[in-house]
Enzyme design. Structure first.
Site, mmCIF file in Angstrom:
data_model
loop_
_atom_site.group_PDB
_atom_site.id
_atom_site.type_symbol
_atom_site.label_atom_id
_atom_site.label_comp_id
_atom_site.label_asym_id
_atom_site.label_seq_id
_atom_site.Cartn_x
_atom_site.Cartn_y
_atom_site.Cartn_z
ATOM 1 N N CYS A 1 0.829 -1.210 0.000
ATOM 2 C CA CYS A 1 0.000 0.000 0.000
ATOM 3 C C CYS A 1 0.862 1.258 0.000
ATOM 4 O O CYS A 1 0.891 2.001 -0.969
ATOM 5 C CB CYS A 1 -0.915 0.005 1.221
ATOM 6 S SG CYS A 1 -2.246 -1.194 1.151
ATOM 7 N N GLU B 1 4.138 1.422 2.118
ATOM 8 C CA GLU B 1 5.257 1.164 3.010
ATOM 9 C C GLU B 1 6.606 1.309 2.291
ATOM 10 O O GLU B 1 6.875 0.571 1.353
ATOM 11 C CB GLU B 1 5.145 -0.245 3.598
ATOM 12 C CG GLU B 1 3.812 -0.552 4.238
ATOM 13 C CD GLU B 1 2.876 -1.318 3.330
ATOM 14 O OE1 GLU B 1 2.135 -0.645 2.559
ATOM 15 O OE2 GLU B 1 2.869 -2.548 3.369
#
Length: 841
Positions: free
Chosen positions: A438, A440
């Site tokens: 997502c 990170e």
């Protein structure tokens, strides 16, 4: 990097045909991998686990059915069915058996499964009882941790039931020297081992496992080369015959050896991406800086006249289609949290090199163009932004955003680079970051980040403050005292902090237990061969072989907690409009809006347990009486009006997301309650914990497990996602919302933050709209915001798509840190997207 060419390239007729074939039917679960895995495990009983894993991987690659889909230029498919998935019983299997009869009809991410497949998997599963990572992990967890999970305080379900994934390997190493070169390195390291070395037993077996795995990958590539040659011999259409012969030639060279052309580099890349997914069920295997490691092959071919930009674009487009062919089946609850069949394969373009120079190139633009052409959720395209980013690149990205696909997501070098350095990365490695899954960040090829390690719902600890640590009649938190006896806001705040810290400690216990289980039962030698410094250390990434080792659980609901605690501070202690006792009763009765089935069940349990404590009978008749009483609307209308008045007062209190410094600074402090304690904990791989502030889409299902909150949110409705304001509460426009979110400390949340915005399509119309959009991003990033992503779609379109899904088969939206087809999402998740504030610029 030199000049770049940003000219658009039209898509070929091949791409729509490939996409149509891919989405012709529902995804299907297949059994081949599970059967082959189990055959190998039965033959290697008693051998070291690392060798068993390598031999099982080899057995799978040698015997799993293969095919080349019509018109493909890039080959390699994990399943025979388009978008199908294999299963991974070594991690968990009971949930799948329990859902055999419902997986095809469930709300989120349904899969077809044939009766024959069910029977084969049932036979396989008998072997795995007591042998899975999930079973071992549960044995390692403390009893209070298991109780907290059962009471939905947090969930560690992602790696509890599946592989870890969430990694970017050294693609460039495979492109340069192939698996033959990696084998030579492993052999050299093995020959340097001495039998008297204290780690000889484990290191030598690991290196042997690398050799077995890489040799299997080479044979797998040659299987495709042979198949392409056989198909070419039968092919009557001259153009396709030539394409198949070229595929056969490519697969004779890669992935065994280094790529000699851009086409071979594309094929080699795809084998790496696909084979990692066959070894383990971990998702978020992210291609990383594709435009950087692929560029030398593109540039050399272009300059030599062996390749045109049009040919290169078609190959990239074909890779984009293949990235959507990979799939994964999760349990029903996890599917709600990851809805949209997403594998979160994050591919990022732009940004800086290790010396701080911008590296935008032709491929940066062509990657964005590929998402235009294919118009599918994968890859999860991202773009790095800094003050040296070319305006052309950002405008090109904005044009893609304007289509409504939810891509790309935008990331701020100026925040992420120092954030990673604060966690121990060198300046050079931090500058070379990419994004995983997502949102990170990590350094590719050196990191085992364990991103997305758990979902922590920040609303639940506040519920425990009001119940003195109790939930459904059991003590699951700590005793922080009767809330009605608290006389200052500081007491409430400290109680919330105490409940938060206790639950964080249990979350760490859960993650560490799962971490140990993966190291012991599912080490991954193939993946580890492409991550530094595994071969030098003689350890897999699961055992701490990577250079950088982190665990990154994510918290969400910040806006709800900031608004809740701020409302308590204002209404109870400053304005004295309501007492804490009245607040507690109002939330217990859902602000007078009626109790749903979940609330009634929870209240019934509490009432019956209280009756038991008082020595009263609680047999079937008493249970029936309590349920009957709760099912009736027994709240007097006058009392309902009082609770509704309280919600009105709450609405009048300032909310996070409207550029009001007092509440925004308050939100910053609330976020610290989660982000600051985590780095003090360590994981079994010798690394530290780092906080993320993002939900994937779990803010919807976990909100369904959460009662009413003091910000006026009703029971069992979604909580705020990531660092975004609560849906509908940011009422002063996108700039005000961005200014508020920028006041959070994004640097300390080094595992990533997620900021969603929904814009009306008119906001990006024309060149002026695009220019204003880019200015919004730069302004937010100038204030040290870390990430932004956008839905560009009007509410009416989404509502119509919900009613008439057959008309919107290709409608893609941004869910959380990923995009998905809107019609594949559950209704609750669709509603959450619809209810987000629609902004103009």
């Amino acid at each position: 990097m030199g000049k770049y060419n940003s000219t658009d390239i039209p898509k070929t007729d091949r791409i729509p045909a490939l996409v149509e074939h891919l989405y012709a039917k529902m995804p299907e679960i297949e059994s081949a991998r599970a059967v082959l895995l189990t055959e190998s495990y039965k033959e290697t009983e008693g051998e070291p686990m690392i060798l068993r894993r390598a031999k099982a991987f080899a057995h799978i690659l040698d015997h799993i059915p293969i095919l080349i889909r019509p018109q493909e230029l890039i080959v390699g498919s994990t399943t025979l069915a388009p978008r199908g998935c294999q299963t991974y019983p070594e991690f968990s299997y009971t949930w799948l058996e329990e859902e055999f009869d419902t997986v095809e009809t469930r709300a989120a991410d349904p899969f077809y499964i044939a009766e024959e497949t069910k029977q084969k998997l049932r036979e396989v599963h008998r072997y795995w009882k007591g042998k899975t990572t999930s079973e071992l992990a549960e044995h390692y967890m403390a009893e209070e941790t298991k109780k907290a999970i059962a009471h939905n305080m947090f969930t560690a379900g992602n790696y509890f039931y599946n592989g870890v994934g969430h990694v970017t390997v050294k693609y460039e190493m495979v492109l340069q020297k192939g698996y033959q070169g990696i084998m030579e390195e492993a052999q050299k390291e093995l020959e340097s081992c001495q039998v008297g070395d204290p780690d000889y037993a484990s290191k030598s077996r690991f290196l042997q496992a690398v050799l077995i795995s890489c040799e299997a990958a080479i044979r797998y590539g040659k299987r495709y080369g042979k198949l392409a040659g056989e198909l070419a011999a039968k092919e009557g259409e001259p153009r396709r015959k030539e394409e198949l012969l070229k595929i056969a030639e490519n697969c004779k060279n890669v992935p065994e050896k280094g790529a000699k052309s851009f086409y071979e580099a594309c094929q080699s890349f795809w084998f790496v991406q696909q084979l990692i997914q066959i070894e383990s069920s971990g998702h978020s295997i992210s291609p990383g800086r594709f435009d950087q490691y692929m560029y030398p092959y593109y540039k050399a071919d272009l300059e030599a006249g062996r390749l045109t930009r049009e040919q290169a674009q078609e190959l990239i487009d074909c890779i984009w289609v293949k990235l959507n062919d990979l799939n994964k089946c999760r349990d029903a609850a996890s599917a709600e949290g990851f809805a949209g069949y997403s594998l979160f394969q994050n591919l990022i373009v732009g940004g800086q090199d290790t010396e701080g120079r911008d590296v935008t190139n032709d491929l940066s633009f062509m990657c964005i163009q590929a998402s235009h052409h294919v118009f599918l959720p994968q890859p999860s395209l991202s773009i790095r932004v800094w003050n040296g980013s070319p305006q052309d690149l950002l405008m090109k990205a904005a044009e893609l955003t304007r289509t409504g696909i939810g891509l790309p997501a935008y990331y701020n070098d100026e925040v992420i680079i120092p954030s990673l350095m604060s966690r121990g990365l060198t300046l050079e490695d931090a500058r070379d970051y990419n994004i995983i899954g997502c949102v990170e960040p990590q350094k590719a090829g050196k990191t085992e980040g364990w991103h997305d390690a758990a979902f922590f719902n920040m609303c639940r600890p506040l519920e425990l403050v009001f119940s003195n640590g109790m939930d459904r009649g059991e003590l699951v938190g700590v005793r922080t005292g009767d809330v009605e006896q608290m006389t200052t806001f500081e007491e409430v705040y400290k109680a919330y902090e105490a409940q938060m810290n206790y639950q964080i400690s249990l979350l760490v216990n859960a993650d560490n237990a799962i971490d140990v289980a993966h190291a012991q039962r599912c080490p991954l030698p193939f993946l580890s061969s492409m991550v530094d410094d595994c071969m030098k250390k003689g350890k897999t990434v699961q055992e701490g072989g990577a250079v950088y080792n982190f665990t990154g659980p994510q918290g969400f609901g910040i806006a709800n907690m900031a608004d809740s605690l701020y409302a308590i501070k204002k209404l109870v202690f400053e304005e004295k409009k309501v007492t804490l006792g009245e607040y507690r009763k109002a939330m217990a009765l859902n602000y007078g809006e009626g109790l749903d089935a979940v609330s009634m069940t929870e209240m019934a349990v509490d009432i019956l347990r209280e009756l038991e404590k008082q020595g009263q009978k609680t047999g079937p008749k008493e249970v029936e009486a309590v349920v009957k009483a709760l099912s009736q609307d027994l709240i007097p209308e006058e009392e309902k009006q009082k609770y509704r008045k309280l919600r009105q007062w709450i609405d009048e209190v300032p909310k996070f997301g409207n550029d009001q410094e007092e509440i925004d600074e308050f939100a910053r402090e609330v976020a610290y309650l989660y982000t600051k304690p985590l780095p003090y904990y360590r994981n079994p791989r010798g690394g530290t914990y780092q906080a993320g502030l993002y939900p994937v889409s779990a803010n919807v299902p976990l909100g369904a497990q959460t009662g009413a909150t003091p910000d006026g949110r009703l029971a069992h409705t979604p909580v705020a996602d990531g660092v975004s304001p609560s849906a509908g509460k940011d009422v002063y426009g996108p700039t005000a919302a961005a200014n508020s979110v920028a006041r959070l400390d994004h640097g300390i949340a080094s595992n990533g933050t997620l900021f969603n915005q929904k814009l009306h399509p008119s906001a990006l119309s024309g060149i002026k709209g695009l220019d204003n959009f880019v200015s919004l991003i730069r302004s937010y990033f100038d204030q040290k915001g870390s990430h932004m992503q956008f839905n560009v779609v009007d509410r009416e379109t989404l509502l119509d798509a919900q009613k008439h899904p057959e008309k919107y088969a290709h409608l893609i939206v941004r869910v959380a840190g990923y995009s998905a087809l809107f019609t594949t999402l559950s209704k609750s998740l669709q509603d959450d997207i619809i209810n987000r504030t629609e902004q103009g610029i």
